[in-house]
Motif scaffolding. Structure first.
Motif, PDB file in Angstrom:
ATOM      1  N   ILE A 141      -5.613 -15.752  -2.880  1.00 41.64           N
ATOM      2  CA  ILE A 141      -4.460 -15.860  -3.779  1.00 41.64           C
ATOM      3  C   ILE A 141      -3.475 -16.915  -3.277  1.00 41.64           C
ATOM      4  O   ILE A 141      -3.017 -17.769  -4.036  1.00 41.64           O
ATOM      5  CB  ILE A 141      -3.773 -14.488  -3.964  1.00 41.64           C
ATOM      6  CG1 ILE A 141      -4.670 -13.583  -4.818  1.00 41.64           C
ATOM      7  CG2 ILE A 141      -2.402 -14.640  -4.611  1.00 41.64           C
ATOM      8  CD1 ILE A 141      -4.231 -12.147  -4.912  1.00 41.64           C
ATOM      9  N   GLU A 142      -3.171 -16.887  -1.972  1.00 48.94           N
ATOM     10  CA  GLU A 142      -2.245 -17.868  -1.386  1.00 48.94           C
ATOM     11  C   GLU A 142      -2.747 -19.295  -1.552  1.00 48.94           C
ATOM     12  O   GLU A 142      -1.981 -20.205  -1.844  1.00 48.94           O
ATOM     13  CB  GLU A 142      -2.060 -17.610   0.112  1.00 48.94           C
ATOM     14  CG  GLU A 142      -1.208 -16.422   0.456  1.00 48.94           C
ATOM     15  CD  GLU A 142      -1.293 -16.072   1.946  1.00 48.94           C
ATOM     16  OE1 GLU A 142      -1.785 -16.909   2.752  1.00 48.94           O
ATOM     17  OE2 GLU A 142      -0.881 -14.952   2.299  1.00 48.94           O
ATOM     18  N   GLN A 143      -4.031 -19.501  -1.327  1.00 46.45           N
ATOM     19  CA  GLN A 143      -4.591 -20.857  -1.298  1.00 46.45           C
ATOM     20  C   GLN A 143      -4.971 -21.394  -2.679  1.00 46.45           C
ATOM     21  O   GLN A 143      -4.993 -22.603  -2.871  1.00 46.45           O
ATOM     22  CB  GLN A 143      -5.832 -20.888  -0.396  1.00 46.45           C
ATOM     23  CG  GLN A 143      -5.564 -20.532   1.039  1.00 46.45           C
ATOM     24  CD  GLN A 143      -4.806 -21.617   1.780  1.00 46.45           C
ATOM     25  OE1 GLN A 143      -5.084 -22.795   1.630  1.00 46.45           O
ATOM     26  NE2 GLN A 143      -3.831 -21.215   2.569  1.00 46.45           N
ATOM     27  N   THR A 144      -5.322 -20.488  -3.613  1.00 47.60           N
ATOM     28  CA  THR A 144      -5.884 -20.965  -4.883  1.00 47.60           C
ATOM     29  C   THR A 144      -5.123 -20.474  -6.114  1.00 47.60           C
ATOM     30  O   THR A 144      -5.427 -20.892  -7.228  1.00 47.60           O
ATOM     31  CB  THR A 144      -7.353 -20.514  -5.040  1.00 47.60           C
ATOM     32  OG1 THR A 144      -7.387 -19.098  -5.245  1.00 47.60           O
ATOM     33  CG2 THR A 144      -8.190 -20.885  -3.822  1.00 47.60           C
ATOM     34  N   ASN A 145      -4.171 -19.574  -5.908  1.00 47.35           N
ATOM     35  CA  ASN A 145      -3.432 -18.949  -7.020  1.00 47.35           C
ATOM     36  C   ASN A 145      -4.333 -18.191  -7.985  1.00 47.35           C
ATOM     37  O   ASN A 145      -3.970 -17.960  -9.127  1.00 47.35           O
ATOM     38  CB  ASN A 145      -2.604 -19.987  -7.794  1.00 47.35           C
ATOM     39  CG  ASN A 145      -1.487 -20.556  -6.944  1.00 47.35           C
ATOM     40  OD1 ASN A 145      -0.848 -19.822  -6.193  1.00 47.35           O
ATOM     41  ND2 ASN A 145      -1.278 -21.851  -7.043  1.00 47.35           N
ATOM     42  N   THR A 146      -5.524 -17.865  -7.543  1.00 45.66           N
ATOM     43  CA  THR A 146      -6.473 -17.093  -8.350  1.00 45.66           C
ATOM     44  C   THR A 146      -7.042 -15.988  -7.466  1.00 45.66           C
ATOM     45  O   THR A 146      -7.466 -16.267  -6.351  1.00 45.66           O
ATOM     46  CB  THR A 146      -7.673 -17.969  -8.788  1.00 45.66           C
ATOM     47  OG1 THR A 146      -7.242 -19.298  -9.012  1.00 45.66           O
ATOM     48  CG2 THR A 146      -8.335 -17.427 -10.019  1.00 45.66           C
ATOM     49  N   PRO A 147      -7.065 -14.757  -7.951  1.00 42.96           N
ATOM     50  CA  PRO A 147      -7.646 -13.703  -7.109  1.00 42.96           C
ATOM     51  C   PRO A 147      -9.170 -13.831  -7.016  1.00 42.96           C
ATOM     52  O   PRO A 147      -9.812 -14.288  -7.966  1.00 42.96           O
ATOM     53  CB  PRO A 147      -7.252 -12.409  -7.819  1.00 42.96           C
ATOM     54  CG  PRO A 147      -6.940 -12.801  -9.215  1.00 42.96           C
ATOM     55  CD  PRO A 147      -6.539 -14.247  -9.205  1.00 42.96           C
ATOM     56  N   ALA A 148      -9.688 -13.441  -5.882  1.00 37.81           N
ATOM     57  CA  ALA A 148     -11.148 -13.394  -5.723  1.00 37.81           C
ATOM     58  C   ALA A 148     -11.650 -12.121  -6.414  1.00 37.81           C
ATOM     59  O   ALA A 148     -10.936 -11.118  -6.464  1.00 37.81           O
ATOM     60  CB  ALA A 148     -11.510 -13.365  -4.247  1.00 37.81           C
ATOM     61  N   LYS A 149     -12.856 -12.183  -6.911  1.00 31.10           N
ATOM     62  CA  LYS A 149     -13.460 -10.998  -7.526  1.00 31.10           C
ATOM     63  C   LYS A 149     -14.085 -10.127  -6.439  1.00 31.10           C
ATOM     64  O   LYS A 149     -14.442 -10.602  -5.377  1.00 31.10           O
ATOM     65  CB  LYS A 149     -14.535 -11.424  -8.529  1.00 31.10           C
ATOM     66  CG  LYS A 149     -13.958 -12.063  -9.782  1.00 31.10           C
ATOM     67  CD  LYS A 149     -15.038 -12.203 -10.846  1.00 31.10           C
ATOM     68  CE  LYS A 149     -14.439 -12.539 -12.179  1.00 31.10           C
ATOM     69  NZ  LYS A 149     -14.087 -13.931 -12.331  1.00 31.10           N
ATOM     70  N   ASP A 150     -14.204  -8.854  -6.759  1.00 29.33           N
ATOM     71  CA  ASP A 150     -14.871  -7.930  -5.849  1.00 29.33           C
ATOM     72  C   ASP A 150     -16.365  -7.918  -6.144  1.00 29.33           C
ATOM     73  O   ASP A 150     -16.781  -8.114  -7.280  1.00 29.33           O
ATOM     74  CB  ASP A 150     -14.322  -6.509  -6.018  1.00 29.33           C
ATOM     75  CG  ASP A 150     -12.922  -6.369  -5.443  1.00 29.33           C
ATOM     76  OD1 ASP A 150     -12.596  -7.085  -4.485  1.00 29.33           O
ATOM     77  OD2 ASP A 150     -12.159  -5.531  -5.958  1.00 29.33           O
ATOM     78  N   LEU A 151     -17.128  -7.682  -5.117  1.00 35.67           N
ATOM     79  CA  LEU A 151     -18.574  -7.482  -5.233  1.00 35.67           C
ATOM     80  C   LEU A 151     -18.861  -6.032  -4.887  1.00 35.67           C
ATOM     81  O   LEU A 151     -18.201  -5.466  -4.019  1.00 35.67           O
ATOM     82  CB  LEU A 151     -19.322  -8.336  -4.201  1.00 35.67           C
ATOM     83  CG  LEU A 151     -19.402  -9.822  -4.358  1.00 35.67           C
ATOM     84  CD1 LEU A 151     -20.014 -10.440  -3.103  1.00 35.67           C
ATOM     85  CD2 LEU A 151     -20.251 -10.160  -5.561  1.00 35.67           C
ATOM     86  N   PRO A 152     -19.866  -5.447  -5.517  1.00 38.59           N
ATOM     87  CA  PRO A 152     -20.246  -4.110  -5.062  1.00 38.59           C
ATOM     88  C   PRO A 152     -20.830  -4.200  -3.654  1.00 38.59           C
ATOM     89  O   PRO A 152     -21.570  -5.127  -3.359  1.00 38.59           O
ATOM     90  CB  PRO A 152     -21.309  -3.674  -6.077  1.00 38.59           C
ATOM     91  CG  PRO A 152     -21.774  -4.925  -6.729  1.00 38.59           C
ATOM     92  CD  PRO A 152     -20.684  -5.943  -6.598  1.00 38.59           C
ATOM     93  N   VAL A 153     -20.448  -3.280  -2.812  1.00 39.08           N
ATOM     94  CA  VAL A 153     -20.978  -3.244  -1.444  1.00 39.08           C
ATOM     95  C   VAL A 153     -22.135  -2.257  -1.433  1.00 39.08           C
ATOM     96  O   VAL A 153     -21.960  -1.097  -1.799  1.00 39.08           O
ATOM     97  CB  VAL A 153     -19.895  -2.817  -0.427  1.00 39.08           C
ATOM     98  CG1 VAL A 153     -20.486  -2.697   0.971  1.00 39.08           C
ATOM     99  CG2 VAL A 153     -18.740  -3.797  -0.440  1.00 39.08           C
ATOM    100  N   GLU A 154     -23.297  -2.741  -1.047  1.00 38.30           N
ATOM    101  CA  GLU A 154     -24.470  -1.872  -0.993  1.00 38.30           C
ATOM    102  C   GLU A 154     -24.310  -0.858   0.133  1.00 38.30           C
ATOM    103  O   GLU A 154     -23.932  -1.221   1.247  1.00 38.30           O
ATOM    104  CB  GLU A 154     -25.731  -2.701  -0.744  1.00 38.30           C
ATOM    105  CG  GLU A 154     -26.114  -3.598  -1.905  1.00 38.30           C
ATOM    106  CD  GLU A 154     -27.403  -4.344  -1.613  1.00 38.30           C
ATOM    107  OE1 GLU A 154     -28.410  -3.691  -1.270  1.00 38.30           O
ATOM    108  OE2 GLU A 154     -27.378  -5.580  -1.734  1.00 38.30           O
TER     109      GLU A 154
END
Length: 151
Positions: free
Chosen positions: A73-86
């Motif tokens: 968020i700080e670097q790109t102003n866009t949140p990263a998406k979550d991945l399901p954790v196996e």
């Protein structure tokens, strides 16, 4: 392999222009989807920190995940998406070689034995799984197999 990089990654590790396998492993472990476009917006020091920061024990995994979300968020102003954790990822299972890995090995004319699979580290198994996926550019599968002394 150095502590953090594989030989087959040597063409880009000095610049860290691509996301190295160690970081991809951590992303899958903590459940964050980091796009290459995000990675390119990080300076070299941040990229190196993503490589070096521990992400093994549950508190480290949670810390890495929280830190990475804030960082994106700080670097790109866009949140990263979550991945399901196996819960039980294939790379942690030393008793079964995934079909995609067996098929890819067969394509290059080798057979990976279960004993060899057991002797690999979870990170090495992760690499072979990632490099054997049909959607992945697989030019590094053979170099990885050679580096892991499977042939």
């Amino acid at each position: 392999m150095s502590d953090n990089y594989f030989e087959f990654e040597q063409d880009f590790v000095a610049s860290l222009r691509c996301i190295p396998m160690i970081v991809r492993y951590k992303l899958d472990t903590c459940g964050v989807k980091l796009k290459l476009s995000h990675w390119h917006q990080f300076n070299h020091a941040i990229r190196q920190e993503l490589v070096d920061k521990p992400c093994n024990k549950s508190e480290e995994i949670q810390s890495y995940r929280t830190w990475l979300h804030q960082l994106v968020i700080e670097q790109t102003n866009t949140p990263a998406k979550d991945l399901p954790v196996e819960e039980n990822p294939a790379w942690m299972d030393e008793t079964k070689i995934p079909e995609t890995v067996q098929e890819k090995a067969q394509e290059i004319g080798i057979k990976i034995k279960l004993e060899q699979w057991k002797n690999l580290t979870p990170l090495q198994r992760f690499v072979l799984i990632k490099l054997s996926r049909p959607s992945h550019e697989n030019k590094n599968f053979l170099p990885a197999v050679e580096e892991f002394k499977l042939i």
